[in-house]
Write a protein that holds these residues in place. Structure first.
Motif, PDB file in Angstrom:
ATOM      1  N   ALA A   1       0.982  -1.339  -0.114  1.00 40.77           N
ATOM      2  CA  ALA A   1       0.030   0.033  -0.200  1.00 40.77           C
ATOM      3  C   ALA A   1       0.760   1.344  -0.053  1.00 40.77           C
ATOM      4  N   SER A   2       1.933   1.265   0.613  1.00 46.08           N
ATOM      5  CA  SER A   2       2.855   2.257   0.847  1.00 46.08           C
ATOM      6  C   SER A   2       3.587   2.543  -0.482  1.00 46.08           C
ATOM      7  N   HIS A   3       3.955   1.538  -1.273  1.00 42.14           N
ATOM      8  CA  HIS A   3       4.581   1.662  -2.564  1.00 42.14           C
ATOM      9  C   HIS A   3       3.615   2.170  -3.535  1.00 42.14           C
ATOM     10  N   VAL A   4       2.327   1.900  -3.573  1.00 43.55           N
ATOM     11  CA  VAL A   4       1.350   2.655  -4.759  1.00 43.55           C
ATOM     12  C   VAL A   4       0.899   3.924  -4.100  1.00 43.55           C
ATOM     13  N   GLY A   5       1.338   4.461  -2.875  1.00 50.00           N
ATOM     14  CA  GLY A   5       0.766   5.583  -2.471  1.00 50.00           C
ATOM     15  C   GLY A   5      -0.853   5.784  -1.769  1.00 50.00           C
ATOM     16  N   ARG A   6      -1.147   4.679  -1.401  1.00 47.66           N
ATOM     17  CA  ARG A   6      -2.547   4.373  -0.927  1.00 47.66           C
ATOM     18  C   ARG A   6      -2.529   4.169   0.581  1.00 47.66           C
ATOM     19  N   SER A   7      -3.821   4.216   1.282  1.00 42.38           N
ATOM     20  CA  SER A   7      -3.756   3.813   2.755  1.00 42.38           C
ATOM     21  C   SER A   7      -4.107   2.394   2.907  1.00 42.38           C
ATOM     22  N   PRO A   8      -3.595   1.548   3.545  1.00 46.91           N
ATOM     23  CA  PRO A   8      -3.842   0.042   3.883  1.00 46.91           C
ATOM     24  C   PRO A   8      -5.088  -0.332   3.730  1.00 46.91           C
ATOM     25  N   ALA A   9      -6.253   0.482   4.435  1.00 45.72           N
ATOM     26  CA  ALA A   9      -7.567   0.203   4.159  1.00 45.72           C
ATOM     27  C   ALA A   9      -8.230   0.335   2.936  1.00 45.72           C
ATOM     28  N   TYR A  10      -7.854   1.312   2.270  1.00 46.79           N
ATOM     29  CA  TYR A  10      -8.289   1.812   0.709  1.00 46.79           C
ATOM     30  C   TYR A  10      -7.699   0.838  -0.202  1.00 46.79           C
TER      31      TYR A  10
END
Length: 496
Positions: free
Chosen positions: A416-425
């Motif tokens: 999630a961090s790699h693609v720039g999104r929150s874990p939940a999203y």
């Protein structure tokens, strides 16, 4: 010039009356002859005779209404001739407001007497409505008197301004007006983007007559050409206004087409006073627009635009301020575009086209329609961009997992961090797009690689477990069997 039209089916009758006019020096300047209904109608419309001497029996019943309308429109005096003195013919003469009714064959002396009286009556009528001082003033009307504030012209002038949507067709309009059968032709002053018609009338001449002329011109132009035309008739009771002042007021009134469109005649009796408005969106309106754009609420946006711009009534807001208000709204759309990374490509080109439309399109309704179509294009692009963006995130995530599946500590939070999104999203997006959870996706990628290693290499199950990110061989075997239905060794042996 005074014109007499003699219309009779009998050539000898036409020739006889024409000879009578010539021999007794009845002072008509021009004598015209018509032997058929078609010729009669053509001459009435092209020559505009002052007096028509007509054999009423030549008009068929199905053409009577047309003849009566042409007579009312163009002819000042009518002398009716008939071979039968019937009640029907008398009624027809009354309908035409006939100057006299001749039952064939009247004596030459009587006919001469009537024609002379008719001519004198005609001249008195012209002198009454067009005295010499007014007719002479017509020659003083010029571009100088139109443009210079201190030049004066007749206080009896009325202006009819004509403006085409396509100024390149103005030569066509000028030719149309030069050939038009005005009973009393105006002074035509062509400008770069309009034609000014200056009519010189006695103040007792009714304004409704000129309104009738304007509507007739509009109708006949529409019948012959498809070019949109706007007309403004300016008339005022203020005798102190110069021709220049009248022209400036009339030119300003042409802007009314911004609200009413072309193919209209607007009658203006005073200077147009535009309503002054604040063209910029208020903070509450800005918030409303942000919400409507984010919700892509097409119906609400359409209702807002129609209510704001297409339900206006006189007195109208100043057109320039409305254009500014539209650009203020477009600025909100611009911010929405930037937030969705839409400020490039074809949608960016369309943005500049709409901006030009707001600034220069002469009709408000067209601007609003073009604006709404563009808004809906923006919504479609935003939706497609959002879908593509979501797809790109998943593809980026899968590529990252395929490069790091051998790491037994690889977590949802890392991807999630790699693609720039929150874990939940990111977790919900994976489930929505792939139909499985992140853990299931990661396991599937690891098992697929383990299958390849089992079939294509001879390395041990322990080594395969380590290379594919499983914590030990026992756990790898358990997961593999759960997915494939057989153990890793059986899967390899089954190949053989």
């Amino acid at each position: 010039m005074t014109k007499l039209l003699i219309a009779d089916r009998d050539h000898n009758e036409r020739a006889g009356i024409s000879w009578l006019v010539s021999s007794y020096a009845i002072p008509f300047d021009k004598v015209l002859l018509a032997g058929s209904v078609a010729a009669l109608f053509q001459i009435m419309e092209t020559e505009i005779p002052d007096v028509v001497c007509i054999e009423i029996d030549m008009i068929p019943k199905d053409q009577w209404d047309n003849f009566r309308e042409l007579t009312k429109r163009y002819i000042q005096k009518v002398i009716v001739m008939t071979a039968e003195a019937t009640f029907e013919r008398a009624i027809q003469g009354i309908e035409l407001h006939a100057y006299d009714l001749w039952v064939k064959h009247k004596s030459p002396d009587y006919m001469k007497q009537v024609l002379n009286k008719c001519y004198k009556s005609l001249i008195k009528t012209k002198e009454k409505h067009y005295p010499d001082n007014i007719l002479n003033t017509q020659s003083a009307v010029s571009y100088r008197s139109l443009f210079l504030p201190h030049e004066t012209a007749s206080t009896h002038s009325r202006l009819l301004l004509m403006q085409l949507e396509n100024p390149k067709k103005q030569t066509l309009l000028l030719s149309f007006l030069q050939e038009y059968p005005f009973h009393n032709p105006p002074v035509l002053l062509p400008l770069s983007n309009m034609i000014v018609c200056v009519f010189i009338f006695d103040l007792r001449y009714p304004l409704k007559h000129l309104k009738h002329i304007g509507n007739r011109i509009l109708t006949e132009w529409e019948e012959r050409y498809s070019e949109p035309l706007s007309l403004v008739l300016y008339d005022t009771n203020n005798p102190s206004l110069s021709l220049n002042e009248k022209y400036l007021h009339a030119r300003q009134a042409l802007e009314i087409r911004f609200f009413k469109g072309y193919r209209q005649l607007s009658v203006i009796e005073e200077k147009v006073n535009w309503v002054i408005i604040d063209p910029f969106l208020t903070p509450s309106e800005q918030r409303e627009w942000i919400n409507m754009l984010n919700d892509a609420d097409r119906d609400k946006l359409k209702h807002w635009m129609y209510q704001e711009f297409l339900n206006l009534t006189e007195p109208y807001p100043e057109p320039g301020l409305l254009r500014t208000r539209l650009t203020s709204i477009l600025a909100q759309v611009r911010r929405f575009m930037k937030s969705h990374n839409l400020d490039e490509g074809t949608i960016e080109v369309r943005y500049h086209q709409v901006f030009e439309t707001i600034l220069y399109n002469p009709i408000l309704y067209r601007i609003v329609q073009e604006f709404l179509l563009y808004l809906f294009e923006v919504f479609e692009q935003a939706k497609r961009h959002k879908d593509v963006s979501r797809k790109d995130i998943i593809e980026q995530a899968i590529l990252y997992i395929e490069g790091h599946y051998h790491n037994p500590d690889l977590r949802l939070e890392d991807v999630a961090s790699h693609v720039g999104r929150s874990p939940a999203y990111f977790s919900s997006l994976v489930t929505k797009r792939q139909g499985s959870s992140f853990r299931q996706l990661l396991t599937a990628i690891r098992i697929k690689e383990a299958q390849r290693l089992l079939l294509d290499t001879k390395i041990s199950v322990q080594e395969i477990a380590e290379k594919t990110g499983f914590i030990n061989a026992n756990y790898f075997s358990k997961v593999f069997k759960g997915k494939m239905g057989i153990t890793p060794r059986s899967y390899r042996n089954h190949k053989g």
